[in-house]
Design an enzyme around this catalytic site. Structure first.
Site, PDB file in Angstrom:
ATOM      1  N   LYS A  71       7.481  -5.237   1.797  1.00 12.88           N
ATOM      2  CA  LYS A  71       7.314  -3.792   1.627  1.00 12.88           C
ATOM      3  C   LYS A  71       7.594  -3.035   2.919  1.00 12.88           C
ATOM      4  O   LYS A  71       8.327  -2.075   2.933  1.00 12.88           O
ATOM      5  CB  LYS A  71       5.938  -3.489   1.081  1.00 12.88           C
ATOM      6  N   TRP A  93      -4.171  -5.567  -7.929  1.00 14.53           N
ATOM      7  CA  TRP A  93      -4.055  -6.643  -6.944  1.00 14.53           C
ATOM      8  C   TRP A  93      -5.438  -7.180  -6.578  1.00 14.53           C
ATOM      9  O   TRP A  93      -5.615  -8.389  -6.410  1.00 14.53           O
ATOM     10  CB  TRP A  93      -3.312  -6.178  -5.694  1.00 14.53           C
ATOM     11  N   ASP A 135      -6.019  -6.847   2.087  1.00 11.86           N
ATOM     12  CA  ASP A 135      -4.632  -7.005   1.654  1.00 11.86           C
ATOM     13  C   ASP A 135      -3.926  -5.698   2.030  1.00 11.86           C
ATOM     14  O   ASP A 135      -4.137  -4.663   1.413  1.00 11.86           O
ATOM     15  CB  ASP A 135      -4.615  -7.241   0.139  1.00 11.86           C
TER      16      ASP A 135
HETATM   17  C1  LIG Z   1       3.270  -6.233  -3.643  1.00 11.69           C
HETATM   18  C2  LIG Z   1       1.852  -6.546  -3.435  1.00 11.69           C
HETATM   19  C3  LIG Z   1       1.333  -7.833  -3.636  1.00 11.69           C
HETATM   20  C4  LIG Z   1       2.171  -8.972  -4.183  1.00 11.69           C
HETATM   21  O1  LIG Z   1       2.993  -9.532  -3.236  1.00 11.69           O
HETATM   22  P1  LIG Z   1       3.755 -10.916  -3.498  1.00 11.69           P
HETATM   23  O2  LIG Z   1       4.355 -11.222  -2.164  1.00 11.69           O
HETATM   24  O3  LIG Z   1       4.752 -10.660  -4.572  1.00 11.69           O
HETATM   25  O4  LIG Z   1       2.758 -11.927  -3.915  1.00 11.69           O
HETATM   26  C5  LIG Z   1       0.005  -8.051  -3.355  1.00 11.69           C
HETATM   27  N1  LIG Z   1      -0.780  -7.078  -2.891  1.00 11.69           N
HETATM   28  C6  LIG Z   1      -0.321  -5.817  -2.688  1.00 11.69           C
HETATM   29  C7  LIG Z   1      -1.242  -4.765  -2.160  1.00 11.69           C
HETATM   30  C8  LIG Z   1       1.003  -5.518  -2.957  1.00 11.69           C
HETATM   31  O5  LIG Z   1       1.457  -4.268  -2.759  1.00 11.69           O
END
Ligand SMILES: *Cc1c(COP(=O)(O)O)cnc(C)c1O
Length: 362
Positions: free
Chosen positions: A198, A104, A174
């Site tokens: 999540k 990511w 993030d």
């Molecule tokens: C799942 C995830 C993403 C991607 O998320 P989207 O909403 O599908 O763009 C980005 N960063 C992390 C740390 C993730 O776990």
């Protein structure tokens, strides 16, 4: 009907109580004779929902008053564009520093390089991102507009236990796979963002928390619907936002509040993770993949010592109601995502299954 234990990384399971509440009021929200997805984003009823979301978030995450809460389209990866568009111009050199602790972060770095220069300060790619490399603050390029980290590395099961000290340079995190799973001092960050799917609600929307002095630096070409200042000025309602996702998040936050808040859920999350890690560490049949010092309490990754048993393991787990345990395709093996909504007994069921499987096949 019995619900499975869903160990998927995202979209992930939500608390059953939240799903039941949403179901109960789906056709008739607040005695309006209408569903929450059929009412205006400018109605008094929706206004109440978004305000409740704001105040629950402020309370649960202890967000200081000089931070703004935004609900931004497009999920987490959209913020890989949103953050540089809004912040790379913070300093004239237009540089951003990235800590490559997983895929990511690699993606975020690549996306930012469209708008300026991405500096990749550290990387653990040499060991399949199984650890968080050491970083020396004196190595920081002081022309950086910000430093980007992935606080919890969903694919590999690692996390930053202690965040890097970046002084005056804003730290961007993030936190998609862990926001509200552990106590965090928001003051350490310039921007925190998280896709909802999540730990917070359904997919497609991101929560962005930004220190207010960082607003107003967007590049002129920034689309309005990615401009954080526009979101701030219009309470995230410059256009029709994802009202259902915001509503669902408000229910998840109420549920978390009823559980006793972030401090309480962090203790529970640590207990869940310890159950799995202790079992793995005491077995020769299973091997943890993340470095023990950098383990996540949200995503537990491991391999079977005999890899050819993996597909049987996953198939039998599925039959036992333990769903979506397959590791990410970039990593392989097994990954148990155990976000806030995963009950302790789900982890117990997994450990029981692992013990039985080892007895049969080990
Ligand atoms: C799942 C995830 C993403 C991607 O998320 P989207 O909403 O599908 O763009 C980005 N960063 C992390 C740390 C993730 O776990």
């Amino acid at each position: 009907m019995s619900r499975i234990f869903n160990f998927g990384a995202g979209p992930a399971m939500l608390p059953t109580a939240v799903m039941e509440k949403a179901q109960k009021e789906f056709l008739n929200y607040n005695d309006m004779g209408s569903s929450v997805i059929e009412i205006s984003h400018r109605s008094a009823e929706f206004d109440e929902i978004i305000n409740r979301c704001d105040s629950l978030l402020s309370e649960l995450a202890e967000i200081p008053p000089n931070y703004k809460i935004l609900y931004v389209h497009g999920g987490a990866q959209m913020q890989f564009s949103g953050v540089p568009l809004n912040l790379i111009n913070y300093k004239p050199a237009r540089k951003a520093t990235f800590m490559l602790t997983g895929n990511w972060a690699v993606k975020a770095s690549k996306e930012a390089s469209r708008y300026g220069t991405s500096i990749n300060a550290i990387s653990s790619e040499d060991a399949s991102f199984s650890y968080i490399p050491k970083w020396n603050p004196s190595d920081l390029d002081l022309e950086s507009s910000y430093v980007h980290i992935t606080s919890n590395n969903t694919l590999y099961g690692t996390r930053w236990h202690k965040f890097p000290e970046t002084g005056d340079i804003p730290l961007v995190a993030d936190m998609t796979s862990e926001f509200l799973s552990r106590k965090i001092d928001i003051n350490q960050f310039g921007i925190i963002f998280a896709g909802l799917q999540k730990n917070l609600g359904p997919a497609g929307l991101a929560l962005v928390i930004i220190r207010e002095d960082l607003l107003g630096h967007a590049l002129p070409e920034t689309p309005s619907l990615l401009n954080y200042k526009v979101y701030e000025e219009q309470h995230s309602l410059a256009n029709t936002n994802n009202t259902f996702a915001i509503y669902m998040m408000s229910l998840v936050l109420e549920w978390l509040n009823e559980q006793g808040g972030v401090g309480k859920i962090e203790i529970e999350n640590s207990r869940k993770a310890a159950l799995l890690y202790d079992f793995i560490d005491n077995s020769d049949f299973y091997e943890g993949t993340a470095h023990p010092d950098h383990r996540s309490i949200m995503n537990v990754t491991f391999n079977l010592s005999e890899n050819e048993l993996l597909s049987d393991f996953l198939e039998q787990a599925r039959a036992a109601g333990l769903y979506a345990l397959k590791g990410h395709r970039a990593v392989g093996g097994v990954r148990a995502s155990i976000y806030n909504a995963m009950p302790y007994k789900g982890c117990e069921a997994l450990v029981d299954f692992m013990r039985e499987f080892e007895k049969d096949r080990g």
